[in-house]
Design a protein around this motif. Sequence first.
Motif, mmCIF file in Angstrom:
data_model
loop_
_atom_site.group_PDB
_atom_site.id
_atom_site.type_symbol
_atom_site.label_atom_id
_atom_site.label_comp_id
_atom_site.label_asym_id
_atom_site.label_seq_id
_atom_site.Cartn_x
_atom_site.Cartn_y
_atom_site.Cartn_z
ATOM 1 N N ARG A 109 -139.467 -35.361 -0.594
ATOM 2 C CA ARG A 109 -138.142 -34.742 -0.560
ATOM 3 C C ARG A 109 -138.263 -33.336 0.017
ATOM 4 N NH1 ARG A 109 -134.636 -33.877 -6.055
ATOM 5 N NH2 ARG A 109 -133.055 -32.435 -5.281
ATOM 6 N N CYS A 110 -137.421 -33.032 0.992
ATOM 7 C CA CYS A 110 -137.386 -31.675 1.510
ATOM 8 C C CYS A 110 -136.814 -30.772 0.426
ATOM 9 C CB CYS A 110 -136.525 -31.609 2.770
ATOM 10 S SG CYS A 110 -136.295 -29.922 3.379
ATOM 11 N N ALA A 111 -137.573 -29.735 0.068
ATOM 12 C CA ALA A 111 -137.158 -28.862 -1.037
ATOM 13 C C ALA A 111 -135.990 -27.963 -0.650
ATOM 14 C CB ALA A 111 -138.341 -28.013 -1.490
ATOM 15 N N GLN A 112 -135.704 -27.888 0.626
ATOM 16 C CA GLN A 112 -134.641 -26.989 1.080
ATOM 17 C C GLN A 112 -133.305 -27.706 1.250
ATOM 18 O OE1 GLN A 112 -135.940 -24.085 3.859
ATOM 19 N NE2 GLN A 112 -133.937 -23.847 4.826
ATOM 20 N N CYS A 113 -133.303 -28.909 1.835
ATOM 21 C CA CYS A 113 -132.019 -29.572 2.137
ATOM 22 C C CYS A 113 -131.869 -30.917 1.456
ATOM 23 C CB CYS A 113 -131.830 -29.718 3.643
ATOM 24 S SG CYS A 113 -132.855 -30.983 4.405
ATOM 25 N N GLY A 114 -132.929 -31.439 0.812
ATOM 26 C CA GLY A 114 -132.819 -32.711 0.114
ATOM 27 C C GLY A 114 -133.108 -33.933 0.969
ATOM 28 N N ALA A 146 -142.041 -35.170 10.097
ATOM 29 C CA ALA A 146 -141.200 -35.023 11.290
ATOM 30 C C ALA A 146 -139.985 -34.151 10.982
ATOM 31 C CB ALA A 146 -140.756 -36.402 11.793
ATOM 32 N N HIS A 147 -139.405 -34.338 9.793
ATOM 33 C CA HIS A 147 -138.260 -33.513 9.408
ATOM 34 C C HIS A 147 -138.667 -32.051 9.257
ATOM 35 C CE1 HIS A 147 -134.704 -32.061 7.317
ATOM 36 N NE2 HIS A 147 -135.521 -31.561 6.395
ATOM 37 N N ALA A 148 -139.797 -31.801 8.617
ATOM 38 C CA ALA A 148 -140.257 -30.424 8.430
ATOM 39 C C ALA A 148 -140.474 -29.740 9.778
ATOM 40 C CB ALA A 148 -141.546 -30.413 7.606
ATOM 41 N N GLY A 192 -137.844 -26.914 10.484
ATOM 42 C CA GLY A 192 -138.450 -25.676 10.033
ATOM 43 C C GLY A 192 -138.438 -25.519 8.526
ATOM 44 N N HIS A 193 -137.993 -26.535 7.791
ATOM 45 C CA HIS A 193 -138.016 -26.488 6.335
ATOM 46 C C HIS A 193 -139.459 -26.687 5.878
ATOM 47 C CE1 HIS A 193 -133.541 -27.942 6.388
ATOM 48 N NE2 HIS A 193 -133.687 -26.694 6.812
ATOM 49 N N PRO A 194 -140.058 -25.712 5.192
ATOM 50 C CA PRO A 194 -141.515 -25.694 5.042
ATOM 51 C C PRO A 194 -142.072 -26.430 3.831
ATOM 52 C CG PRO A 194 -140.595 -23.637 4.235
ATOM 53 C CD PRO A 194 -139.427 -24.448 4.752
#
Length: 115
Positions: free
Chosen positions: A33-38, A53-55, A59-61
């Motif tokens: 899970r991306c911690a910034q956008c879900g 790939a999403h990170a 740029g969500h780290p």
Amino acid sequence: MAESNGIDPNAVPSGPGCLECDASGGWWFHLRRCAQCGHIGCCDASPAQHATAHARASGHPLIRSFEPGESWFYDYRDEQMYDGPQLAPPEYHPLDQPVPGPAGRVPPDWQDHLH
Ligand SMILES: [Zn+2]
Ligand SMILES: [Zn+2]
């Protein structure tokens, strides 16, 4: 880990499975899970590696495990694992969703497709 940088505890998960795999009919091993956008994406052992790939694209780290019983965070910037805050529920995929998943889309030779 930089203070709250890359983390939005109020961002809800995009869904119960990898966003891109669900759109394309793919399957995954573990979910992150991306911690910034879900954004929910599949792990680096999965065929398509959508979490990384999403990170890269966003740029969500930071990612957090979306597996039951796992609460670790991973920071792509320093490639380290951390503890972090509680995030908006649900904190893991549905318990009746198999690993690998989802049901019906995993090929019999799935282990040959892992990275
Ligand atoms: Zn995926
Ligand atoms: Zn994100």
